[in-house]
Design a protein around this motif. Structure first.
Motif, PDB file in Angstrom:
ATOM      1  N   ASP A 266       5.192  -0.550   3.849  1.00 54.78           N
ATOM      2  CA  ASP A 266       4.688   0.822   3.916  1.00 54.78           C
ATOM      3  C   ASP A 266       5.682   1.741   3.236  1.00 54.78           C
ATOM      4  N   TYR A 267       5.154   2.583   2.355  1.00 55.90           N
ATOM      5  CA  TYR A 267       6.025   3.505   1.633  1.00 55.90           C
ATOM      6  C   TYR A 267       5.349   4.868   1.545  1.00 55.90           C
ATOM      7  N   ASP A 294      -6.487  -9.746   5.291  1.00 49.87           N
ATOM      8  CA  ASP A 294      -7.391  -9.112   6.245  1.00 49.87           C
ATOM      9  C   ASP A 294      -6.617  -8.521   7.415  1.00 49.87           C
ATOM     10  N   GLY A 295      -5.665  -9.291   7.940  1.00 43.42           N
ATOM     11  CA  GLY A 295      -4.870  -8.811   9.060  1.00 43.42           C
ATOM     12  C   GLY A 295      -3.947  -7.670   8.687  1.00 43.42           C
ATOM     13  N   SER A 299      -4.386  -3.627  10.151  1.00 44.47           N
ATOM     14  CA  SER A 299      -3.355  -2.930  10.931  1.00 44.47           C
ATOM     15  C   SER A 299      -2.831  -1.671  10.241  1.00 44.47           C
ATOM     16  N   SER A 300      -3.288  -1.401   9.019  1.00 44.60           N
ATOM     17  CA  SER A 300      -2.782  -0.250   8.272  1.00 44.60           C
ATOM     18  C   SER A 300      -3.299   1.063   8.851  1.00 44.60           C
ATOM     19  N   LEU A 333     -11.229  -6.712   0.447  1.00 43.91           N
ATOM     20  CA  LEU A 333     -10.939  -5.424  -0.174  1.00 43.91           C
ATOM     21  C   LEU A 333     -12.027  -4.413   0.143  1.00 43.91           C
ATOM     22  N   GLN A 334     -13.293  -4.838   0.057  1.00 38.87           N
ATOM     23  CA  GLN A 334     -14.403  -3.940   0.332  1.00 38.87           C
ATOM     24  C   GLN A 334     -14.446  -3.554   1.813  1.00 38.87           C
ATOM     25  N   ARG A 335     -14.218  -4.535   2.684  1.00 39.83           N
ATOM     26  CA  ARG A 335     -14.318  -4.273   4.119  1.00 39.83           C
ATOM     27  C   ARG A 335     -13.306  -3.234   4.576  1.00 39.83           C
ATOM     28  N   HIS A 336     -12.133  -3.275   3.992  1.00 37.29           N
ATOM     29  CA  HIS A 336     -11.076  -2.352   4.414  1.00 37.29           C
ATOM     30  C   HIS A 336     -10.929  -1.145   3.488  1.00 37.29           C
TER      31      HIS A 336
END
Length: 457
Positions: A266-267, A294-295, A299-300, A333-336
């Motif tokens: 994370d930045y 996915d995980g 969590s992001s 990628l699409q799901r998140h």
């Protein structure tokens, strides 16, 4: 042989200049500045190849890697709050972990220190030790809060002629975005496999100059970071080269199936996730990486999510097949609702949206001089596209917008767009065409080596 080729190229160029003839195309240059067998880049008792990378939480730590000749005991790193006096004050000393590396340039020892417990958005000074003394004091600023603006750089494949050709792109990027704090590389940092691996790495570090120790550097592994073992036999397989695991101090939080080549951090409002496309395609780890991705994305809590992978999910060059990546990774990628997927590999430029709307934006670029040709499919499905163009990308992020620019090696604007973020988290994509230069295509029928599938070697 490399020396003879270099002399031939220089002679051809000189003859063309002397004659004042337009359109004289020189022969291809050698890949490295030093001739085969030259040990200019051999390790010494003094530290070199210093590079900083973000910790998982880049606001509280960073990693540093460097190299020396073999030492009796691992060296130290010193870190302190940066001040205006040459008196650095009381420093914190950290002992490095070290590993040996044997190359065509002889023996070296690769060192790593992970610095933790730091304050966010704070400027630190650090230096690293060798047998013969210390490096220069370097400055490194930790990441700030998620609400603070961030400027980052993204470079496609560097790979070839790093010192002679790539260095100008890196210099121009730094001049165009002097406030950049983070640099992403899409892989294939060097070409490798020609008996000059270590010299190529030496020239990559030389091309990066002061950017590498003073900025958070986050590379992806490309196929050229791998070696081919048992080549041209039924047992042929990809094996990760010796330089990659020891040349960077990257976060150790990757997918188990590709632990040394995948990671995330994370930045300052962005979650950056780095995948290994070569391992996914050639070593069968696509499903495992997709599960891990996915995980990480689930969590992001960051406003922006960016994925870096070497091989493009939508190839730009003919006869590429990355369908395994697309099948396994694209749904994640699409799901998140990932914002950007930054790629390389195909040595051209192209951008397109995903299958389910404007986001993610899939972008492939190239910083180095090796230039391929676009396939008809890429031309039909991507805009803008470019051939015969060295590029770098500048991204400016804050909590409400992500502004993207692709610029040429001379700093001219080639592509731009913006993603605006609403209060409810929804996002709007805005194309920006003002100020762009005209589309660029390969102007020559064949490359200097006579290949019609490439524009430049």
């Amino acid at each position: 042989m490399r020396v003879l080729r270099a002399k031939a190229w220089l002679l051809t160029a000189a003859m063309g200049a002397a004659a004042g003839v337009a359109g004289v195309t020189p022969a291809a240059e050698p890949n490295a500045q030093v001739p085969l067998g030259n040990r200019h880049y051999a390790a010494s008792e003094f530290p070199d190849r210093v590079v900083a990378s973000p910790a998982q939480d880049a606001a509280t730590g960073f990693g540093v890697a460097w190299r020396t000749a073999p030492m009796a005991q691992p060296p130290l790193l010193e870190v302190v709050l940066a001040g205006d006096s040459p008196d650095m004050g009381t420093v914190r000393q950290l002992r490095a972990g070290s590993q040996p590396l044997q190359t065509e340039n002889g023996s070296s020892q690769q060192h790593r220190v992970d610095v933790d417990g730091l304050q966010p958005d704070t400027l630190y000074a650090y230096r690293v030790q060798g047998q013969g003394g210390w490096s220069a004091w370097q400055h490194f600023r930790t990441a700030g809060a998620a609400t603070q603006p961030l400027t980052l750089l993204y470079f496609g494949d560097t790979q070839n002629k790093n010192l002679s050709h790539v260095s100008r792109v890196i210099r121009q990027a730094w001049q165009s975005a002097p406030d950049a704090r983070l640099a992403l590389f899409s892989g294939d940092l060097v070409s490798g496999g020609d008996g000059q691996d270590d010299s190529e790495w030496g020239e990559w570090f030389a091309a990066g100059g002061w950017l590498l120790p003073g900025m958070a550097v986050a590379p992806a592994a490309g196929n050229h970071e791998y070696l081919k073992e048992f080549e041209d036999t039924p047992q042929e397989r990809r094996v990760l080269g010796g330089h990659w695991p020891v040349s960077f101090a990257l976060p150790r939080n990757g997918a188990k199936a590709a632990a040394s080549t995948t990671y995330w951090f994370d930045y300052q409002g962005a979650r950056i996730v780095v995948l290994d496309g070569t391992s996914a395609l050639d070593l069968g780890t696509a499903a495992q990486q997709a599960t891990w991705l996915d995980g990480v994305l689930a969590s992001s809590r960051q406003p922006w999510n960016i994925v870096v992978v070497h091989q493009p999910l939508y190839p730009l060059r003919a006869e590429r097949d990355t369908s395994v990546l697309a099948e396994q990774v694209q749904p994640v990628l699409q799901r998140h609702k990932v914002d950007l997927v930054l790629q390389g590999h195909d040595h051209t430029y192209g951008r397109r949206a995903g299958e389910a709307g404007a986001l993610p934006q899939f972008i492939s670029s190239v910083a180095g001089p090796k230039q391929y040709r676009l396939s008809p499919v890429a031309r039909a499905t991507m805009a803008p596209v470019a051939e015969d163009t060295q590029l770098f990308q500048v991204l400016k992020l804050d909590g409400q917008r992500l502004h993207y620019e692709a610029r040429t090696a001379t700093g001219r604007l080639y592509d731009a767009f913006q993603i605006n973020r609403a209060a409810d988290g929804g996002k709007q994509f805005v194309e920006i065409t003002e100020g762009r230069i005209a589309p660029r295509n390969c102007p020559r029928p064949v490359s200097p080596k006579g290949r019609d599938d490439r524009c430049w070697e």
